[in-house]
Write a protein that holds these residues in place. Sequence first.
Motif, mmCIF file in Angstrom:
data_model
loop_
_atom_site.group_PDB
_atom_site.id
_atom_site.type_symbol
_atom_site.label_atom_id
_atom_site.label_comp_id
_atom_site.label_asym_id
_atom_site.label_seq_id
_atom_site.Cartn_x
_atom_site.Cartn_y
_atom_site.Cartn_z
ATOM 1 N N ASN A 1 4.929 22.192 7.800
ATOM 2 C CA ASN A 1 5.440 23.275 6.954
ATOM 3 C C ASN A 1 6.960 23.221 6.834
ATOM 4 O O ASN A 1 7.595 24.215 6.486
ATOM 5 N N LYS A 2 7.522 22.034 7.107
ATOM 6 C CA LYS A 2 8.973 21.911 6.975
ATOM 7 C C LYS A 2 9.361 20.614 6.271
ATOM 8 O O LYS A 2 9.579 20.601 5.074
ATOM 9 N N ASP A 3 9.447 19.496 6.981
ATOM 10 C CA ASP A 3 10.004 18.270 6.422
ATOM 11 C C ASP A 3 9.041 17.095 6.617
ATOM 12 O O ASP A 3 8.971 16.538 7.714
ATOM 13 N N GLY B 1 5.699 21.520 15.894
ATOM 14 C CA GLY B 1 6.486 20.460 15.272
ATOM 15 C C GLY B 1 5.957 19.079 15.576
ATOM 16 O O GLY B 1 4.742 18.855 15.619
ATOM 17 N N VAL B 2 6.876 18.142 15.814
ATOM 18 C CA VAL B 2 6.516 16.725 15.939
ATOM 19 C C VAL B 2 6.154 16.325 17.365
ATOM 20 O O VAL B 2 5.709 15.207 17.597
ATOM 21 N N ASP C 1 0.267 34.765 18.310
ATOM 22 C CA ASP C 1 0.022 34.914 16.875
ATOM 23 C C ASP C 1 0.097 33.565 16.152
ATOM 24 O O ASP C 1 -0.732 33.268 15.282
ATOM 25 N N LEU C 2 1.079 32.754 16.493
ATOM 26 C CA LEU C 2 1.215 31.442 15.865
ATOM 27 C C LEU C 2 0.041 30.546 16.235
ATOM 28 O O LEU C 2 -0.473 29.781 15.389
ATOM 29 N N SER C 3 -0.401 30.611 17.471
ATOM 30 C CA SER C 3 -1.526 29.787 17.913
ATOM 31 C C SER C 3 -2.814 30.180 17.196
ATOM 32 O O SER C 3 -3.623 29.322 16.827
ATOM 33 N N SER D 1 6.663 23.056 12.392
ATOM 34 C CA SER D 1 8.099 22.878 12.614
ATOM 35 C C SER D 1 8.919 24.073 12.153
ATOM 36 O O SER D 1 10.008 24.333 12.674
ATOM 37 N N LYS D 2 8.403 24.802 11.184
ATOM 38 C CA LYS D 2 9.125 25.978 10.679
ATOM 39 C C LYS D 2 9.357 27.007 11.787
ATOM 40 O O LYS D 2 10.330 27.757 11.754
ATOM 41 N N ASN D 3 8.475 27.019 12.774
ATOM 42 C CA ASN D 3 8.558 28.004 13.849
ATOM 43 C C ASN D 3 8.978 27.406 15.190
ATOM 44 O O ASN D 3 8.882 28.080 16.224
ATOM 45 N N ALA D 4 9.430 26.169 15.193
ATOM 46 C CA ALA D 4 9.891 25.537 16.435
ATOM 47 C C ALA D 4 11.277 26.084 16.804
ATOM 48 O O ALA D 4 12.077 26.414 15.924
ATOM 49 N N PRO D 5 11.531 26.190 18.123
ATOM 50 C CA PRO D 5 10.629 25.885 19.239
ATOM 51 C C PRO D 5 9.838 27.115 19.679
ATOM 52 O O PRO D 5 10.352 28.231 19.671
#
Length: 260
Positions: A238-240, A12-13, A52-54, A37-41
């Motif tokens: 990938n969010k806002d 995210g940010v 996997d996300l990394s 951000s879609k996958n935070a936190p």
Amino acid sequence: MDNRPIGIFDSGVGGISIWKELRAKLPSEDTIYLADSKNAPYGEKRPGQILDLSIKNTELLLKKGCKLIVVACNTATTNAIDHLRATYPIPFIGIEPAIKPAALGSSSGKVGVLATRGTLSSELFHSTAKNHASHIEILEQEGTGLVELIEQGKAQAEETRALIRKYIQPMVASGIDHLVLGCTHYPHLIPLLREELPERVRIIDCGEAVARQTFRILEKHSLLSGRKERSIHQFYTNKDPELLSLFLKGEDYQVSYLDF
């Protein structure tokens, strides 16, 4: 000289706090920033999910031609950076809580660490604490809910202040004189933290140290940019996009939505 961009990713940010230090230290370098951000936190996810996300973020940055990647997330660093370094042929810069300078500077012998569950439970965190702070008392506090509030644009909201107060008051009562921020989202809370902490408590984050290390690694591998014109900075979320733009306030940079 190498004019390819530096890649940066975070859940995210939060990593914008790292990006700002990089831009200040390396003004000639182009950057590409991914806000997942879609996958935070990340700090609430299982180690396998974080890895996997990394990998997903790394491979996207590699496709965009990055010469070095800053894993601007404490949780991703502690759970994935060894795999990333062993798998991909470019340098990686990781993030870990700045326990060493806090321990060296502490006169009370008590240091607070505010971090996510994923960081506090990691082997890297415990080995760092053992190697650099075995002579002092480390008071750990999981910052549950803080990343979510920051990702909602509520870094300065009263509900965030209430949560901060709940987390730091026991550490202050125990006599800490340093508070280590163990998540790259948390520097966005420094204005509130300074209002809630006694003057004797120094806030420590790792942004400047990460920028210095990035410079050293670029120099070591002859990867520093030779760019003379204004550097180019690309931001993807990938969010806002409006939320990410909020954390870049005062900066004339375009934020794009990307489904990754």
